[in-house]
Design an enzyme around this catalytic site. Structure first.
Site, PDB file in Angstrom:
ATOM      1  CG  HIS A  66     -41.987  -6.685 -58.242  1.00  0.00           C
ATOM      2  ND1 HIS A  66     -41.433  -7.922 -58.457  1.00  0.00           N
ATOM      3  CD2 HIS A  66     -40.942  -5.903 -57.816  1.00  0.00           C
ATOM      4  CE1 HIS A  66     -40.147  -7.897 -58.183  1.00  0.00           C
ATOM      5  NE2 HIS A  66     -39.813  -6.674 -57.789  1.00  0.00           N
ATOM      6  CB  ILE A  67     -45.089  -0.788 -57.495  1.00  0.00           C
ATOM      7  CG1 ILE A  67     -45.927  -0.881 -56.202  1.00  0.00           C
ATOM      8  CG2 ILE A  67     -45.878  -1.282 -58.695  1.00  0.00           C
ATOM      9  CD1 ILE A  67     -47.073   0.134 -56.148  1.00  0.00           C
ATOM     10  NE  ARG A  76     -36.590 -10.730 -57.133  1.00  0.00           N
ATOM     11  CZ  ARG A  76     -36.459  -9.401 -57.145  1.00  0.00           C
ATOM     12  NH1 ARG A  76     -37.211  -8.643 -56.364  1.00  0.00           N
ATOM     13  NH2 ARG A  76     -35.592  -8.830 -57.959  1.00  0.00           N
ATOM     14  CD  GLU A  85     -43.213 -10.706 -58.991  1.00  0.00           C
ATOM     15  OE1 GLU A  85     -43.472 -10.609 -57.782  1.00  0.00           O
ATOM     16  OE2 GLU A  85     -42.524  -9.874 -59.613  1.00  0.00           O
ATOM     17  N   GLY A 113     -29.403  -5.821 -45.638  1.00  0.00           N
ATOM     18  CA  GLY A 113     -28.525  -5.193 -46.631  1.00  0.00           C
ATOM     19  C   GLY A 113     -28.833  -3.706 -46.693  1.00  0.00           C
ATOM     20  NE  ARG A 114     -26.690  -2.371 -51.783  1.00  0.00           N
ATOM     21  CZ  ARG A 114     -25.780  -3.024 -52.502  1.00  0.00           C
ATOM     22  NH1 ARG A 114     -24.597  -2.506 -52.672  1.00  0.00           N
ATOM     23  NH2 ARG A 114     -26.051  -4.177 -53.087  1.00  0.00           N
ATOM     24  CB  ILE A 117     -40.601  -4.987 -50.170  1.00  0.00           C
ATOM     25  CG1 ILE A 117     -39.525  -4.840 -49.078  1.00  0.00           C
ATOM     26  CG2 ILE A 117     -41.873  -4.279 -49.760  1.00  0.00           C
ATOM     27  CD1 ILE A 117     -38.996  -3.424 -48.951  1.00  0.00           C
TER      28      ILE A 117
END
Ligand code: DGY
Length: 332
Positions: free
Chosen positions: A292-293, A245, A274, A161-162, A243
Site C-alpha cells: 500500500h505504497i 482497495r 491488509e 476519477g482524478r 491500486i
C-alpha cells in the site's frame, strides 16, 4: 502550565506523522501523538480518544458506531488518505461528526505508481529480480522472462476519477496506449479528449484491456467488483493492477485465475485484510506485491498529513473545512 495551554482543545493523531505536522497542530491543540509503528485497535482507539475533540486518522483507523457512541465529545475525524472507507459517513453525520479526506495532493504521485506497478508486472520485474538474487541466472535466452508489451497496448481503467485520469494521461501521451475506461458516470468530452480515453461498458472494458487498472473507490457496491466472472471475461494475456482497495478484487478468484493461466499477471498494492496478505497470493510467481505504497513519496505523504492537519485546524478554530465529506454537519 499556563491557562492558555490548558485551554487548548485536545486531539489525537492516531498514526505517526512527520514532526512539522505535529508542530503545526501543537500551535492550536493539546496534541496526543501516536508513536511510529503503533496501530490502535478499535478498543484502544476509543480509549485514546477520551476527552479528544478531533482525530487525525489513516485509512485503517475505523470511525464507526462503536467509536462514535463511546466518544460523544468528538467533532471531527480528518483522514490523511483520499479513500475513506474506514469512515461510516452516515453514522458520523448522524452523530454530528465532520469527516474530511485528503484528495488531490496525492493524485499525480499515485498515478506515477500505477504506471510503475503496471510496468513491473507486465515486464516481470520482481520475478526476474528474485531469480537473479537467488543466483539462478546461468545464461541468457531469447524467451527469458518475456512479458507483455506495455507501449501501444490497450489500457483499461476501472474508476475514472482524478487518479484514473492522471494514469490515462500518462498512458496515452507517454506510452501511446489506447485508453478505454468505465466509470459510474461518463466524463465530459473535453476531459475525455485530454485523457485520450474512450468510455466503454464494463463488459467491453474487461474484454478489450491488455492491462486493467483498478482505481475505483471502495464501497459495499464495489465489493469484489473483480471476481471470477469478471476475470473470466479478461484476455488470458492480460495484466491486472489494483491500486484502489483490496476488497475490490476477490483475491482467491485472482489466485485461481493466475494459477490456471487465465490471467497473465497481477500487480497488487492493496489487500483485503491488509496488513495481512492472503497467503495464496504469496505462492504465485506472476504477481508483484507492494504494501500500500502508491502515494508514498516524502512530499506527497507530507502534503496528505498537512491537509488533514489543516482540516482539523480550520474546523476546530474557525468552524470551516477544506475538504469535507459531510459538509451538512458544519454549523449544526
Ligand atoms: C489513499 O489516500 O486512499 C491511499 O490509498 C493511501 O491510504
Amino acid at each position: 502550565m499556563s491557562d492558555t495551554l490548558q485551554a487548548k482543545p485536545a486531539i489525537l493523531v492516531a498514526r505517526s506523522v512527520f514532526e512539522p505536522v505535529l508542530d503545526k497542530l501543537r500551535v492550536h491543540f493539546d496534541v496526543q501523538a501516536t508513536p511510529t509503528g503503533v496501530v490502535w485497535s478499535e478498543a484502544q482507539l476509543i480509549e485514546q480518544l477520551q476527552g479528544k475533540v478531533g482525530v487525525l486518522t489513516a485509512g485503517g483507523d475505523r470511525i464507526g458506531p462503536a467509536v462514535l457512541a463511546a466518544c460523544p465529545q468528538l467533532r471531527i475525524a480528518a483522514n490523511l488518505a483520499v479513500g475513506y472507507n474506514n469512515f461510516d459517513l452516515d453514522a458520523m453525520s448522524a452523530a454530528g461528526v465532520l469527516a474530511t479526506n485528503a484528495p488531490d495532493v496525492l493524485t499525480e504521485t499515485t498515478a506515477d505508481f500505477g504506471m510503475a506497478l503496471l510496468l513491473a508486472t507486465a515486464r516481470r520485474l520482481t520475478e526476474s529480480e528474485h531469480f537473479l538474487r537467488a543466483g539462478r541466472w546461468k545464461e541468457w535466452s531469447l524467451d527469458f522472462f518475456v512479458g507483455a508489451e506495455v507501449h501501444g497496448s490497450t489500457l483499461g481503467i476501472l474508476g475514472m476519477g482524478r487518479i484514473g485520469q492522471a494514469i490515462a494521461r500518462r498512458a496515452a501521451h507517454g506510452f501511446g496506449m489506447p485508453v478505454v475506461y468505465h466509470n459510474r458516470s461518463r466524463l465530459d468530452a473535453d476531459t475525455e479528449a485530454a485523457c485520450r480515453a474512450r468510455y466503454v461498458s464494463k463488459a467491453e472494458l474487461l474484454a478489450q484491456a491488455d492491462h486493467l487498472m483498478l482505481v475505483l473507490p471502495y464501497s459495499a457496491a464495489n465489493h469484489h467488483a473483480i471476481a471470477a466472472t469478471e476475470l473470466a471475461q479478461m484476455k488470458p494475456t492480460a495484466t491486472l493492477v489494483n491500486i484502489a482497495r483490496g476488497g475490490i478484487v476477490d483475491e482467491n478468484a485472482l489466485v485461481d485465475a493466475l494459477k490456471a493461466g487465465r490471467l497473465a499477471a497481477a500487480g497488487i498494492d492493496v489487500f483485503e485484510g491488509e496488513p495481512q496478505v492472503n497467503p495464496a497470493l504469496l505462492t504465485v510467481p506472476n504477481v508483484v506485491l507492494t504494501p500500500h505504497i502508491a502515494s508514498a513519496t516524502v512530499p506527497t505523504r507530507l502534503a496528505m498529513a498537512t491537509l488533514a492537519a489543516d482540516n482539523l485546524i480550520a474546523y476546530l478554530t474557525e468552524g470551516r473545512a477544506i475538504t469535507p465529506l459531510n459538509p451538512q454537519v458544519i454549523g449544526r
